[in-house]
Design a protein around this motif. Structure first.
Motif, PDB file in Angstrom:
ATOM      1  N   VAL A  77      -3.259  12.821  40.913  1.00 39.07           N
ATOM      2  CA  VAL A  77      -4.437  14.287  39.573  1.00 39.07           C
ATOM      3  C   VAL A  77      -4.676  12.687  38.862  1.00 39.07           C
ATOM      4  CG1 VAL A  77      -3.536  16.107  40.861  1.00 39.07           C
ATOM      5  CG2 VAL A  77      -3.124  15.827  38.811  1.00 39.07           C
ATOM      6  N   THR A  78      -6.040  13.389  37.836  1.00 41.57           N
ATOM      7  CA  THR A  78      -6.696  12.925  36.692  1.00 41.57           C
ATOM      8  C   THR A  78      -6.919  14.191  35.886  1.00 41.57           C
ATOM      9  OG1 THR A  78      -7.913  11.265  37.827  1.00 41.57           O
ATOM     10  CG2 THR A  78      -8.518  12.094  35.440  1.00 41.57           C
ATOM     11  N   VAL A  79      -6.276  14.408  34.371  1.00 42.22           N
ATOM     12  CA  VAL A  79      -5.960  14.990  34.244  1.00 42.22           C
ATOM     13  C   VAL A  79      -6.410  14.946  32.586  1.00 42.22           C
ATOM     14  CG1 VAL A  79      -4.305  16.905  35.486  1.00 42.22           C
ATOM     15  CG2 VAL A  79      -3.568  15.009  33.665  1.00 42.22           C
ATOM     16  N   ASN A  81      -5.719  14.131  28.888  1.00 44.57           N
ATOM     17  CA  ASN A  81      -4.276  14.110  27.989  1.00 44.57           C
ATOM     18  C   ASN A  81      -3.642  15.194  27.544  1.00 44.57           C
ATOM     19  OD1 ASN A  81      -4.614  11.804  29.154  1.00 44.57           O
ATOM     20  ND2 ASN A  81      -5.042  10.614  27.146  1.00 44.57           N
ATOM     21  N   ARG A  82      -4.787  16.241  27.104  1.00 39.87           N
ATOM     22  CA  ARG A  82      -3.689  17.443  26.293  1.00 39.87           C
ATOM     23  C   ARG A  82      -3.834  18.699  26.743  1.00 39.87           C
ATOM     24  NH1 ARG A  82      -9.253  18.197  22.722  1.00 39.87           N
ATOM     25  NH2 ARG A  82      -9.727  17.651  24.871  1.00 39.87           N
ATOM     26  N   THR A  83      -3.101  18.222  28.623  1.00 41.25           N
ATOM     27  CA  THR A  83      -3.151  19.251  29.516  1.00 41.25           C
ATOM     28  C   THR A  83      -1.825  19.229  29.443  1.00 41.25           C
ATOM     29  OG1 THR A  83      -5.478  18.972  31.166  1.00 41.25           O
ATOM     30  CG2 THR A  83      -3.404  19.500  31.981  1.00 41.25           C
ATOM     31  N   SER A  84      -0.912  20.092  29.209  1.00 38.44           N
ATOM     32  CA  SER A  84       0.435  20.680  29.633  1.00 38.44           C
ATOM     33  C   SER A  84       0.473  21.215  31.437  1.00 38.44           C
ATOM     34  CB  SER A  84       1.179  22.259  29.397  1.00 38.44           C
ATOM     35  OG  SER A  84       0.266  23.249  29.963  1.00 38.44           O
ATOM     36  N   LEU A  85       1.901  20.446  31.652  1.00 36.62           N
ATOM     37  CA  LEU A  85       2.470  20.762  32.787  1.00 36.62           C
ATOM     38  C   LEU A  85       1.922  22.001  33.212  1.00 36.62           C
ATOM     39  CD1 LEU A  85       4.154  19.720  35.217  1.00 36.62           C
ATOM     40  CD2 LEU A  85       6.650  20.415  34.376  1.00 36.62           C
ATOM     41  N   LEU A  86       2.479  23.390  32.229  1.00 37.24           N
ATOM     42  CA  LEU A  86       2.074  24.649  33.414  1.00 37.24           C
ATOM     43  C   LEU A  86       0.895  24.517  33.552  1.00 37.24           C
ATOM     44  CD1 LEU A  86       3.294  27.650  33.557  1.00 37.24           C
ATOM     45  CD2 LEU A  86       2.207  27.911  31.129  1.00 37.24           C
ATOM     46  N   HIS A  92      -4.982  23.581  38.406  1.00 35.93           N
ATOM     47  CA  HIS A  92      -5.371  22.310  38.985  1.00 35.93           C
ATOM     48  C   HIS A  92      -4.583  22.436  40.294  1.00 35.93           C
ATOM     49  CE1 HIS A  92      -7.223  19.673  35.746  1.00 35.93           C
ATOM     50  NE2 HIS A  92      -6.293  20.432  35.098  1.00 35.93           N
ATOM     51  N   LEU A  93      -3.514  22.857  40.694  1.00 32.13           N
ATOM     52  CA  LEU A  93      -2.821  22.764  41.625  1.00 32.13           C
ATOM     53  C   LEU A  93      -2.577  23.928  42.703  1.00 32.13           C
ATOM     54  CD1 LEU A  93       0.103  20.140  41.062  1.00 32.13           C
ATOM     55  CD2 LEU A  93      -2.415  19.929  41.993  1.00 32.13           C
ATOM     56  N   GLY A  94      -2.855  25.576  41.521  1.00 29.74           N
ATOM     57  CA  GLY A  94      -2.802  26.219  42.197  1.00 29.74           C
ATOM     58  C   GLY A  94      -2.020  27.193  42.495  1.00 29.74           C
ATOM     59  N   LEU A  95      -0.740  26.642  41.584  1.00 30.42           N
ATOM     60  CA  LEU A  95       1.026  27.039  41.823  1.00 30.42           C
ATOM     61  C   LEU A  95       0.643  27.996  40.698  1.00 30.42           C
ATOM     62  CD1 LEU A  95       2.493  24.338  42.688  1.00 30.42           C
ATOM     63  CD2 LEU A  95       1.896  25.183  44.437  1.00 30.42           C
ATOM     64  N   THR A  96       0.111  29.302  40.761  1.00 30.18           N
ATOM     65  CA  THR A  96       0.246  30.319  39.808  1.00 30.18           C
ATOM     66  C   THR A  96       1.921  31.369  39.615  1.00 30.18           C
ATOM     67  OG1 THR A  96      -0.401  32.509  40.852  1.00 30.18           O
ATOM     68  CG2 THR A  96      -1.638  30.466  39.817  1.00 30.18           C
ATOM     69  N   GLY A  97       2.626  31.050  40.369  1.00 30.64           N
ATOM     70  CA  GLY A  97       4.197  31.474  40.194  1.00 30.64           C
ATOM     71  C   GLY A  97       4.665  31.278  39.338  1.00 30.64           C
ATOM     72  N   SER A  98       4.948  30.088  38.670  1.00 29.44           N
ATOM     73  CA  SER A  98       5.114  29.689  37.115  1.00 29.44           C
ATOM     74  C   SER A  98       4.020  30.409  36.003  1.00 29.44           C
ATOM     75  CB  SER A  98       4.885  28.087  36.513  1.00 29.44           C
ATOM     76  OG  SER A  98       6.029  27.282  37.110  1.00 29.44           O
ATOM     77  N   LYS A  99       4.669  31.506  35.464  1.00 32.75           N
ATOM     78  CA  LYS A  99       3.995  32.622  34.224  1.00 32.75           C
ATOM     79  C   LYS A  99       3.865  31.567  32.694  1.00 32.75           C
ATOM     80  CE  LYS A  99       3.774  34.924  37.580  1.00 32.75           C
ATOM     81  NZ  LYS A  99       2.135  34.864  38.629  1.00 32.75           N
TER      82      LYS A  99
END
Length: 215
Positions: A77-79, A81-86, A92-99
């Motif tokens: 992915v290209t993000v 630089n200030r984007t958090s892993l969360l 970006h990946l649609g994994l919304t389980g992590s709150k």
């Protein structure tokens, strides 16, 4: 000698003095409001806060390309630089389980495993995850077979609202892998970075004990 009577008639109007007059309260307020609006508008326009300027600023922000493995799947992915892993996981990946709870690393709702170690995703920059292996709550189950700790949370009724549960489970998995399950007190200590606002702590400890084979 008698004087002639002075003829009576309307008193001539007094001419208004020439030059500026003192403002009335109404004109003062109206003028002040107009000036204030102009100053505010000028300040906003002067700082460039025009429609679309924030999007333009974001588009010009430095970005990086990275590759990481999430739940066994490789992503490139290209993000920004200030984007958090969360935010990478959720937006970006649609994994919304992590709150996203406090977004300040204090509640543990965003806990994930990075290379097998628990980590607060909200405090972790995505660009530092090059080559990392990340596990989220979505990656624990094996198909329809729940992870032992997921099943234990159900068996022990270890949640109410469920908002903190993904982070609690990931932290519990790491707690078991680290060997910090010798007693309920030890489990509680090593799980203390995860806050449950519903107060299910005793049941969470019981669930970790069950999954660790200590109950």
């Amino acid at each position: 000698m008698p004087t002639e009577p002075v003829p009576q008639g309307p008193t001539p109007a007094t001419a208004a003095p020439e030059g500026p007059t003192a403002p009335t309260r109404r004109t003062f307020i109206a003028t002040g409001t107009a000036v204030g609006t102009t100053v505010v508008a000028g300040g906003v326009l002067g700082t460039g806060l025009l429609p679309g300027s924030e999007a333009a600023a974001a588009a010009s922000a430095p970005s990086s390309r990275l590759s990481l493995t999430v739940n066994g799947t490789r992503h490139t992915v290209t993000v920004d630089n200030r984007t958090s892993l969360l935010d990478l996981l959720r937006e970006h990946l649609g994994l919304t389980g992590s709150k996203k709870g406090c977004d300040a690393g204090a509640c543990g709702a965003c806990t994930v495993l990075v290379d097998g170690r628990r980590q607060n995703a909200c405090l972790t920059l995505a660009v530092r995850m090059e080559g990392a292996e990340v596990t989220t709550i979505e990656g624990l189950a094996d198909g329809d077979q729940l992870h032992a700790l997921q099943q234990a949370f159900i068996d022990q009724d270890a949640f109410q609202c469920g908002y903190c549960t993904p982070g609690q489970i990931l932290s519990g998995v790491a707690c078991i892998q680290e060997g910090h399950t010798r007693s309920p007190e030890e489990i509680a200590e090593w799980m203390s970075g995860n806050i449950c606002r519903c107060g299910c702590y005793p049941k969470i400890v019981s669930a970790v004990q069950q999954a660790a084979g200590k109950k």
